[in-house]
Motif scaffolding. Sequence first.
Motif, short mmCIF file in Angstrom:
data_model
loop_
_atom_site.label_atom_id
_atom_site.label_comp_id
_atom_site.label_asym_id
_atom_site.label_seq_id
_atom_site.Cartn_x
_atom_site.Cartn_y
_atom_site.Cartn_z
N MET A 148 0.83 -1.20 0.00
CA MET A 148 0.00 0.00 0.00
C MET A 148 0.86 1.25 0.00
N ARG A 149 0.29 2.30 -0.50
CA ARG A 149 0.94 3.61 -0.49
C ARG A 149 0.50 4.34 0.78
N ILE A 150 1.43 4.53 1.72
CA ILE A 150 1.05 5.07 3.01
C ILE A 150 1.97 6.21 3.46
N ALA A 151 1.46 6.99 4.40
CA ALA A 151 2.28 7.91 5.18
C ALA A 151 2.27 7.39 6.60
N PHE A 152 3.38 7.59 7.29
CA PHE A 152 3.47 7.18 8.69
C PHE A 152 3.59 8.43 9.54
N MET A 153 2.83 8.47 10.63
CA MET A 153 2.79 9.65 11.49
C MET A 153 3.04 9.22 12.93
N GLY A 154 4.21 9.54 13.46
CA GLY A 154 4.55 9.15 14.82
C GLY A 154 5.75 9.92 15.31
N THR A 155 5.99 9.89 16.61
CA THR A 155 7.09 10.68 17.17
C THR A 155 7.99 9.90 18.12
N PRO A 156 7.50 9.27 19.20
CA PRO A 156 8.40 8.67 20.20
C PRO A 156 8.84 7.26 19.85
N ASP A 157 9.59 6.67 20.78
CA ASP A 157 10.08 5.29 20.61
C ASP A 157 8.94 4.30 20.38
N PHE A 158 7.80 4.54 21.01
CA PHE A 158 6.65 3.65 20.86
C PHE A 158 6.30 3.42 19.40
N ALA A 159 6.49 4.43 18.55
CA ALA A 159 6.09 4.34 17.15
C ALA A 159 7.13 3.68 16.26
N ALA A 186 7.51 -4.95 5.67
CA ALA A 186 6.39 -5.64 5.02
C ALA A 186 6.22 -5.23 3.56
N GLY A 187 7.01 -4.26 3.12
CA GLY A 187 6.99 -3.87 1.71
C GLY A 187 6.03 -2.77 1.34
N HIS A 188 5.45 -2.11 2.32
CA HIS A 188 4.56 -1.00 2.00
C HIS A 188 5.38 0.18 1.49
N GLU A 189 4.78 0.94 0.61
CA GLU A 189 5.44 2.12 0.05
C GLU A 189 5.18 3.30 0.99
N ILE A 190 6.16 3.59 1.83
CA ILE A 190 6.02 4.70 2.78
C ILE A 190 6.56 5.95 2.09
N GLU A 215 -0.34 22.88 4.33
CA GLU A 215 0.04 21.56 4.84
C GLU A 215 -0.98 20.51 4.44
N GLN A 216 -2.25 20.87 4.48
CA GLN A 216 -3.29 19.92 4.13
C GLN A 216 -3.24 19.56 2.65
N ALA A 217 -2.95 20.53 1.81
CA ALA A 217 -2.83 20.28 0.37
C ALA A 217 -1.62 19.39 0.08
N ALA A 218 -0.53 19.63 0.79
CA ALA A 218 0.68 18.81 0.60
C ALA A 218 0.43 17.37 1.02
N PHE A 219 -0.36 17.20 2.06
CA PHE A 219 -0.71 15.85 2.52
C PHE A 219 -1.61 15.16 1.51
N ALA A 220 -2.62 15.87 1.02
CA ALA A 220 -3.55 15.29 0.05
C ALA A 220 -2.84 14.90 -1.24
N ALA A 221 -1.81 15.69 -1.60
CA ALA A 221 -1.08 15.44 -2.84
C ALA A 221 -0.29 14.12 -2.80
N LEU A 222 -0.11 13.54 -1.63
CA LEU A 222 0.59 12.26 -1.53
C LEU A 222 -0.22 11.11 -2.12
N ASP A 223 -1.52 11.31 -2.28
CA ASP A 223 -2.41 10.30 -2.89
C ASP A 223 -2.27 8.96 -2.18
N LEU A 224 -2.59 8.96 -0.89
CA LEU A 224 -2.35 7.81 -0.02
C LEU A 224 -3.49 6.80 -0.04
N ASP A 225 -3.11 5.54 0.14
CA ASP A 225 -4.12 4.54 0.47
C ASP A 225 -4.53 4.66 1.93
N ALA A 226 -3.55 4.92 2.79
CA ALA A 226 -3.83 5.05 4.22
C ALA A 226 -2.72 5.85 4.90
N ALA A 227 -3.06 6.46 6.02
CA ALA A 227 -2.06 7.06 6.91
C ALA A 227 -2.08 6.25 8.21
#
Length: 301
Positions: A1-12, A22-26, A70-82
Amino acid sequence: MRIAFMGTPDFAVPALNALHEAGHEIVAVYSQPPRPAGRGKKLAPSPVQRVAEELGIEVRTPVSLKGETEQAAFAALDLDAAIVAAYGLILPQAILDAPKMGCLNIHGSLLPRWRGAAPVQRAILAGDTETGITIMQMEAGLDTGPMLLKAATPINGKTAGELTEELAIAGADLMVQYLASPSHYAAEAQDDALATYAKKIKKQEARLDFSGSAEQVERQIRAYNPQPGAFFEFENNRYKILEAQVSDAKGAPGKALDDHLLIGCGTGAIQPTIIQKAGKPAMDLKSFLNGTKIPIGTVLQ
């Protein structure tokens, strides 16, 4: 899948690594901006940013996602999921709606119990016997979205640090499992009547309350290990108790009952086993008492 990943600390971090393996397109990683750290207070990237850069993934660190640019830049990624894991920024509706599958969150509790910022610590403090991971569809409310997949784990006397590490790995595995075949899992609405809220931990909460039962005090110690560290004060110095055992001894709350630092509680007592003076390394109780004498009868605050 074409995804964006959103996280900050060690937990993520385990989730980011697992999705990459797993081969996802990040196509992009979002993380909170670098913060001052260490004695020099130099700007340091988040754990997620460091790993993403090592993997050669574009990293974005906006202060907010509320602006149209920022919202337009995010939308332009054309993601399957975040995929979101302890990102720390509010996601506006435009962000939630942009990916085809929306935004999916890895949350460190068995929702609807412990919605909010500190689910691991609050579960320990409450004396819960188990917690877990919930993969959920994000919506505008605070951790209120439909649940997609859950996995439980016993708490069994673990510290918040130990439990967070365990849940981070479990959450990574569960997210990879879900994305491999999302159509196999039916969304389940949360029962709001069962919801509890895990408010953010404040440093002043970590002062040990010896008026509670020994079991409650021991839970404080585990919940605040490693951060901010459950503490008491003696002769204007702060001491963190990192590990302790419960005793059925009796004595006034906060009173040192013997020369081995057995401390009275509202009911029972606690025996520290690992302790740390402010600015010093943590040490076992015997080593600590070789250098610090706390007389019998001292009432600790």
